[in-house]
Design an enzyme around this catalytic site. Structure first.
Site, mmCIF file in Angstrom:
data_model
loop_
_atom_site.group_PDB
_atom_site.id
_atom_site.type_symbol
_atom_site.label_atom_id
_atom_site.label_comp_id
_atom_site.label_asym_id
_atom_site.label_seq_id
_atom_site.Cartn_x
_atom_site.Cartn_y
_atom_site.Cartn_z
ATOM 1 N N ASN A 65 -8.998 6.866 -10.187
ATOM 2 C CA ASN A 65 -8.584 5.469 -10.139
ATOM 3 C C ASN A 65 -7.754 5.082 -11.361
ATOM 4 O OD1 ASN A 65 -9.573 5.089 -7.622
ATOM 5 N ND2 ASN A 65 -11.375 3.921 -8.213
ATOM 6 N N ASP B 162 0.863 -1.186 0.000
ATOM 7 C CA ASP B 162 0.000 0.000 0.000
ATOM 8 C C ASP B 162 0.898 1.234 0.000
ATOM 9 O OD1 ASP B 162 -3.283 0.249 0.853
ATOM 10 O OD2 ASP B 162 -2.102 2.097 0.923
ATOM 11 N N HIS C 82 -20.293 -5.379 -14.230
ATOM 12 C CA HIS C 82 -20.581 -5.499 -12.815
ATOM 13 C C HIS C 82 -21.763 -4.586 -12.481
ATOM 14 C CE1 HIS C 82 -19.756 -6.412 -8.789
ATOM 15 N NE2 HIS C 82 -19.049 -5.355 -8.467
ATOM 16 N N VAL D 189 -9.427 -5.701 -9.248
ATOM 17 C CA VAL D 189 -10.658 -5.609 -8.455
ATOM 18 C C VAL D 189 -11.183 -4.164 -8.443
ATOM 19 C CG1 VAL D 189 -11.681 -6.054 -6.176
ATOM 20 C CG2 VAL D 189 -9.833 -7.500 -6.986
ATOM 21 N N THR D 190 -10.269 -3.210 -8.607
ATOM 22 C CA THR D 190 -10.605 -1.785 -8.518
ATOM 23 C C THR D 190 -11.726 -1.393 -9.490
ATOM 24 O OG1 THR D 190 -8.289 -1.399 -7.995
ATOM 25 C CG2 THR D 190 -9.579 0.534 -8.600
ATOM 26 N N ASN D 191 -12.649 -0.598 -9.001
ATOM 27 C CA ASN D 191 -13.763 -0.086 -9.815
ATOM 28 C C ASN D 191 -13.405 1.216 -10.519
ATOM 29 O OD1 ASN D 191 -15.915 -1.851 -9.761
ATOM 30 N ND2 ASN D 191 -16.505 -1.225 -7.688
HETATM 31 O O1 TXD Z 1 -16.560 -6.700 -7.583
HETATM 32 C C1 TXD Z 1 -15.671 -5.907 -7.533
HETATM 33 N N1 TXD Z 1 -14.801 -5.817 -8.512
HETATM 34 C C2 TXD Z 1 -15.527 -5.020 -6.367
HETATM 35 C C3 TXD Z 1 -14.749 -3.809 -6.510
HETATM 36 C C4 TXD Z 1 -15.970 -5.411 -5.090
HETATM 37 C C5 TXD Z 1 -15.614 -4.710 -3.980
HETATM 38 C C6 TXD Z 1 -14.779 -3.511 -4.034
HETATM 39 N N2 TXD Z 1 -14.528 -3.036 -5.351
HETATM 40 C C7 TXD Z 1 -13.542 -1.968 -5.539
HETATM 41 O O2 TXD Z 1 -12.278 -2.375 -5.034
HETATM 42 C C8 TXD Z 1 -13.831 -0.678 -4.789
HETATM 43 O O3 TXD Z 1 -14.782 0.096 -5.466
HETATM 44 C C9 TXD Z 1 -12.458 -0.046 -4.796
HETATM 45 O O4 TXD Z 1 -12.185 0.564 -6.059
HETATM 46 C C10 TXD Z 1 -11.518 -1.245 -4.622
HETATM 47 C C11 TXD Z 1 -10.978 -1.417 -3.215
HETATM 48 O O5 TXD Z 1 -12.042 -1.506 -2.306
HETATM 49 P P1 TXD Z 1 -11.783 -1.472 -0.719
HETATM 50 O O6 TXD Z 1 -13.092 -1.635 -0.051
HETATM 51 O O7 TXD Z 1 -10.676 -2.403 -0.372
HETATM 52 O O8 TXD Z 1 -11.266 0.024 -0.553
HETATM 53 P P2 TXD Z 1 -10.359 0.637 0.623
HETATM 54 O O9 TXD Z 1 -10.627 -0.087 1.910
HETATM 55 O O10 TXD Z 1 -10.557 2.107 0.546
HETATM 56 O O11 TXD Z 1 -8.860 0.298 0.198
HETATM 57 C C12 TXD Z 1 -8.220 0.827 -0.918
HETATM 58 C C13 TXD Z 1 -6.745 0.894 -0.590
HETATM 59 C C14 TXD Z 1 -6.384 1.898 0.514
HETATM 60 O O12 TXD Z 1 -5.707 1.249 1.566
HETATM 61 C C15 TXD Z 1 -5.484 2.920 -0.200
HETATM 62 O O13 TXD Z 1 -4.448 3.428 0.639
HETATM 63 C C16 TXD Z 1 -4.899 2.053 -1.311
HETATM 64 O O14 TXD Z 1 -6.010 1.287 -1.773
HETATM 65 N N3 TXD Z 1 -4.292 2.799 -2.404
HETATM 66 C C17 TXD Z 1 -3.201 2.350 -3.035
HETATM 67 N N4 TXD Z 1 -2.464 1.239 -2.876
HETATM 68 C C18 TXD Z 1 -1.396 1.096 -3.685
HETATM 69 N N5 TXD Z 1 -1.041 1.966 -4.651
HETATM 70 C C19 TXD Z 1 -1.760 3.093 -4.847
HETATM 71 N N6 TXD Z 1 -1.398 3.966 -5.804
HETATM 72 C C20 TXD Z 1 -2.888 3.326 -4.022
HETATM 73 N N7 TXD Z 1 -3.791 4.322 -3.934
HETATM 74 C C21 TXD Z 1 -4.648 3.994 -2.948
#
Ligand code: TXD
Length: 317
Positions: A99, A37, A179, A122-124
């Protein structure tokens, strides 16, 4: 004597989905896991916490946290959950741009440190992010896929089992398309121990279950108030990761690049695929009605629109 090489799995984004996926993957002992992260110390803290549960759970794998891409070197599989949810006042386009920036930076770094990895995005917004990451990494499309269909289908299976008062284990569902709203559930391929659900439930009840599935993500968001679903999403990623790393060749719905199948070309969309050690080993094509094909096309068009909108903003590859 060195033993057989263990799988190395990287999870990008140590938020709700990333951390829960790490724990699920550890419990299946699919390999050693590195949780990454951008937030300093946080992935290290979560990884250490999960590692400290290993003797109790009995999983024998290393779990480490990092803020450095070098530590992801030569990963076999990478799960990408980095991203932000939509904040109040933020437009869909703002979220897409934000994103997309993250996806681009993740893709560029992964292409350097883990050029042979298989990626599960997984990211949306899922389909657009998967497309972007494939473009940025330049990886062959069979090594870049997105997770959505397994989640939509597990939700649908739960709702059907609940309605029928039967075991979730006996319900099998088939969903296509994007989705959420653009999901295309195929009731006629959805069965309970081989029995079509149309034999067990009237059409209006099936339609209501489909509608609930389409809005499944929103239902959880409105209950949680803060954040979105992560237990079922993490479990869904894990089933895909297991099929790939153990070469199980399971047939699962995933966001994959179609090239000619279903009359679509060069676009990422939810389709049934066979997942094995090379990634998406086959896109399975089934006969669809004109209406189903039109829904799938609509969902592909939405992905293309998202990509074009990003390109117009100068934010896409
Ligand atoms: O079915 C599906 N595909 C989905 C998609 C189901 C559930 C969640 N879905 C999507 O996954 C949601 O809409 C988000 O776009 C992602 C991640 O969901 P999550 O609930 O895990 O979000 P969080 O808890 O906010 O965590 C995101 C983390 C957070 O710790 C940030 O610090 C980190 O992403 N982050 C990064 N990590 C690495 N590199 C970069 N650049 C970065 N930017 C933010």
């Amino acid at each position: 004597m060195p033993g057989p090489k263990r799988n190395k799995i990287a999870v990008i984004g140590a938020g709700n989905v990333g951390a829960t996926t790490t724990l699920d993957i550890a419990k299946l002992q699919l390999g050693d896991i590195v949780l990454f992260d951008v937030v300093e110390d946080m992935p290290q803290g979560k990884a250490l916490d999960m590692y400290e549960a290993a003797p109790v759970h009995g999983y024998d794998c290393r779990i480490t946290g990092t803020n450095k891409y070098e530590d992801l070197e030569d990963s076999d599989l990478v799960v990408i959950t980095a991203g932000f949810p939509r904040q109040p006042g933020m437009s869909r386009m703002d979220l897409l741009k934000k994103n997309a920036q993250i996806a681009r930076s993740v893709g560029e770094n992964l292409a350097n440190v883990a050029p042979n990895a298989i990626l599960i995005v997984v990211t949306n917004p899922l389909d657009v992010m998967t497309h972007l990451i494939q473009k940025v990494t330049g990886f062959p499309p069979e090594r870049v896929m997105g997770m959505a269909g397994v989640l939509d289908s597990t939700r649908f299976r739960c709702f059907i089992a609940d309605k029928l008062g039967c075991s979730v284990k006996d319900v099998d569902a088939f969903v296509l398309g994007g989705h959420g709203d653009s999901m295309v559930p195929l009731a006629r391929y959805t069965t309970v121990s081989g029995i079509a659900i149309s034999e067990l439930l009237p059409k209006d009840e099936i339609d209501a279950l489909i509608e609930r599935t389409r809005k499944g993500g929103g239902e959880i968001v409105s209950l949680l108030k803060k954040g979105s679903a992560y237990y079922a999403p993490a479990a869904s990623v894990t089933v895909m990761a297991a099929s790939i790393l153990r070469d199980e060749k399971r047939v699962l719905p995933a966001c994959a690049r179609v090239d000619g199948q279903y009359g679509l070309s060069e676009v990422y969309v939810g389709v049934p695929v066979k997942l094995g050690r090379s990634g998406v080993e086959e896109v399975i094509e089934v006969e669809l009605t004109a209406e189903e094909l039109a829904s799938l096309k609509k969902s592909a068009d939405e992905v293309i629109e998202g990509i074009e909108a990003l390109e117009a903003e100068g934010s896409a590859e």
